[in-house]
Each structure stands twice: as structure tokens, then as C-alpha cells.
Design a protein around this motif. Structure first.
Motif, PDB file in Angstrom:
ATOM      1  N   HIS A 111       0.846  -1.189   0.000  1.00 31.78           N
ATOM      2  CA  HIS A 111       0.000   0.000   0.000  1.00 31.78           C
ATOM      3  C   HIS A 111       0.885   1.244   0.000  1.00 31.78           C
ATOM      4  O   HIS A 111       1.860   1.309   0.738  1.00 31.78           O
ATOM      5  CB  HIS A 111      -0.891  -0.036   1.242  1.00 31.78           C
ATOM      6  N   THR A 112       0.572   2.213  -0.794  1.00 27.66           N
ATOM      7  CA  THR A 112       1.275   3.492  -0.962  1.00 27.66           C
ATOM      8  C   THR A 112       2.635   3.352  -1.650  1.00 27.66           C
ATOM      9  O   THR A 112       3.443   4.270  -1.602  1.00 27.66           O
ATOM     10  CB  THR A 112       1.459   4.275   0.371  1.00 27.66           C
ATOM     11  N   MET A 113       2.892   2.233  -2.293  1.00 28.73           N
ATOM     12  CA  MET A 113       4.151   2.053  -3.021  1.00 28.73           C
ATOM     13  C   MET A 113       4.174   2.986  -4.227  1.00 28.73           C
ATOM     14  O   MET A 113       3.174   3.134  -4.925  1.00 28.73           O
ATOM     15  CB  MET A 113       4.278   0.602  -3.476  1.00 28.73           C
ATOM     16  N   LYS A 114       5.297   3.611  -4.458  1.00 28.06           N
ATOM     17  CA  LYS A 114       5.438   4.512  -5.603  1.00 28.06           C
ATOM     18  C   LYS A 114       5.399   3.705  -6.896  1.00 28.06           C
ATOM     19  O   LYS A 114       5.928   2.594  -6.966  1.00 28.06           O
ATOM     20  CB  LYS A 114       6.739   5.291  -5.499  1.00 28.06           C
ATOM     21  N   ALA A 115       4.787   4.288  -7.926  1.00 28.95           N
ATOM     22  CA  ALA A 115       4.634   3.596  -9.212  1.00 28.95           C
ATOM     23  C   ALA A 115       5.983   3.207  -9.798  1.00 28.95           C
ATOM     24  O   ALA A 115       6.137   2.108 -10.333  1.00 28.95           O
ATOM     25  CB  ALA A 115       3.861   4.469 -10.195  1.00 28.95           C
ATOM     26  N   ARG A 116       6.980   4.076  -9.684  1.00 27.80           N
ATOM     27  CA  ARG A 116       8.296   3.748 -10.255  1.00 27.80           C
ATOM     28  C   ARG A 116       8.932   2.554  -9.548  1.00 27.80           C
ATOM     29  O   ARG A 116       9.677   1.797 -10.159  1.00 27.80           O
ATOM     30  CB  ARG A 116       9.211   4.961 -10.255  1.00 27.80           C
ATOM     31  N   ASP A 117       8.638   2.371  -8.262  1.00 29.14           N
ATOM     32  CA  ASP A 117       9.137   1.194  -7.534  1.00 29.14           C
ATOM     33  C   ASP A 117       8.325  -0.041  -7.905  1.00 29.14           C
ATOM     34  O   ASP A 117       8.864  -1.127  -8.032  1.00 29.14           O
ATOM     35  CB  ASP A 117       9.065   1.437  -6.024  1.00 29.14           C
ATOM     36  N   PHE A 118       7.029   0.163  -8.099  1.00 35.90           N
ATOM     37  CA  PHE A 118       6.142  -0.955  -8.432  1.00 35.90           C
ATOM     38  C   PHE A 118       6.515  -1.581  -9.762  1.00 35.90           C
ATOM     39  O   PHE A 118       6.599  -2.810  -9.887  1.00 35.90           O
ATOM     40  CB  PHE A 118       4.681  -0.483  -8.443  1.00 35.90           C
ATOM     41  N   ILE A 119       6.755  -0.765 -10.770  1.00 35.08           N
ATOM     42  CA  ILE A 119       7.033  -1.319 -12.100  1.00 35.08           C
ATOM     43  C   ILE A 119       8.405  -1.998 -12.165  1.00 35.08           C
ATOM     44  O   ILE A 119       8.677  -2.723 -13.121  1.00 35.08           O
ATOM     45  CB  ILE A 119       6.918  -0.253 -13.218  1.00 35.08           C
ATOM     46  N   GLN A 120       9.235  -1.820 -11.172  1.00 38.89           N
ATOM     47  CA  GLN A 120      10.528  -2.475 -11.133  1.00 38.89           C
ATOM     48  C   GLN A 120      10.475  -3.853 -10.456  1.00 38.89           C
ATOM     49  O   GLN A 120      11.456  -4.584 -10.490  1.00 38.89           O
ATOM     50  CB  GLN A 120      11.554  -1.590 -10.436  1.00 38.89           C
ATOM     51  N   LEU A 121       9.341  -4.192  -9.900  1.00 39.24           N
ATOM     52  CA  LEU A 121       9.211  -5.497  -9.259  1.00 39.24           C
ATOM     53  C   LEU A 121       9.267  -6.601 -10.304  1.00 39.24           C
ATOM     54  O   LEU A 121       8.777  -6.445 -11.424  1.00 39.24           O
ATOM     55  CB  LEU A 121       7.891  -5.597  -8.482  1.00 39.24           C
TER      56      LEU A 121
END
Length: 124
Positions: A111-121
């Protein structure tokens, strides 16, 4: 004396290992988190789940537009909101939401993860 100190150290290590093994890691899944799952009855869930919640707050509200009561459960651990659930009047859960960054999906999203961090998963 040396033998007794080894025994004490071994006993302490085994007790610590037992507590560590009992601590559960909860992941956010499609159906819910831990025992708080879609389709479960919120009224029948445990009052506490170690490592997930130790308090349940209930907010009951009337939706005039839908002409029904809404039951919003908030599950807290040490005062921190961990997750929430919406249920109908019978207690059946139809929505589960993670509130804490401590609760993550298997891939690591939270929850509240930044989009740029999310797409790097991995796998996203």
C-alpha cells in the motif's frame, strides 16, 4: 558448571527458535490476508491473530441510497491500522484492503508504493 551453562544457552536458543517459528509472515493475496478473506464471516474471526492484529474496530453506517447498513472493520496491531474489511449485515466480508506497508504481496508490492518502484518489481 560448564555443562550447566551450555544447557542454559541451549534452552534459551530453543525457546527463541520456538517464538521465531510461531511468528507468521502474512502476504496480501487475491482473496484476503490471513483469516480475513472474502466470503469469511467477520463476526466469526479470531479476536486476535499474532503478527497481524490485536484489536478490531467496527464502524457501522447506514447507506440511505442503497437502504442498507455498511460494516467497516479495521484490524490494528499495536495501534497501527493493518488492514480493513467491508462486510454486509450478516457479517460476510466482500472487500479486504491492506493499509500497512508491512503487508505485501509475494512480489513485494505494498500500500502506498510509488509507481516507479512498483514497475521495477519482478513479474510486473
Amino acid at each position: 558448571m560448564k555443562r550447566l551453562s551450555y544447557f542454559v544457552v541451549l534452552a534459551i536458543m530453543s525457546i527463541a527458535g520456538t517464538f521465531t517459528a510461531c511468528a507468521q509472515e502474512f502476504t496480501v493475496e487475491a482473496e484476503g490476508i490471513g483469516p480475513v478473506k472474502i466470503g469469511a464471516n467477520a463476526k466469526n474471526l479470531p479476536k486476535q491473530v499474532a503478527g497481524l492484529y490485536d484489536e478490531i474496530a467496527l464502524l457501522q453506517d447506514y447507506d440511505e441510497f442503497e437502504d442498507e447498513y455498511i460494516y467497516a472493520y479495521t484490524y490494528k496491531l499495536n495501534g497501527e491500522d493493518m488492514l480493513g474489511a467491508m462486510a454486509n449485515e450478516a457479517g460476510e466480508i466482500y472487500l479486504v484492503s491492506a493499509y500497512s506497508e508491512k503487508l505485501r504481496t509475494k512480489s513485494g508490492a505494498y500500500h502506498t508504493m510509488k509507481a516507479r518502484d512498483f514497475i521495477q518489481l519482478q513479474g510486473v
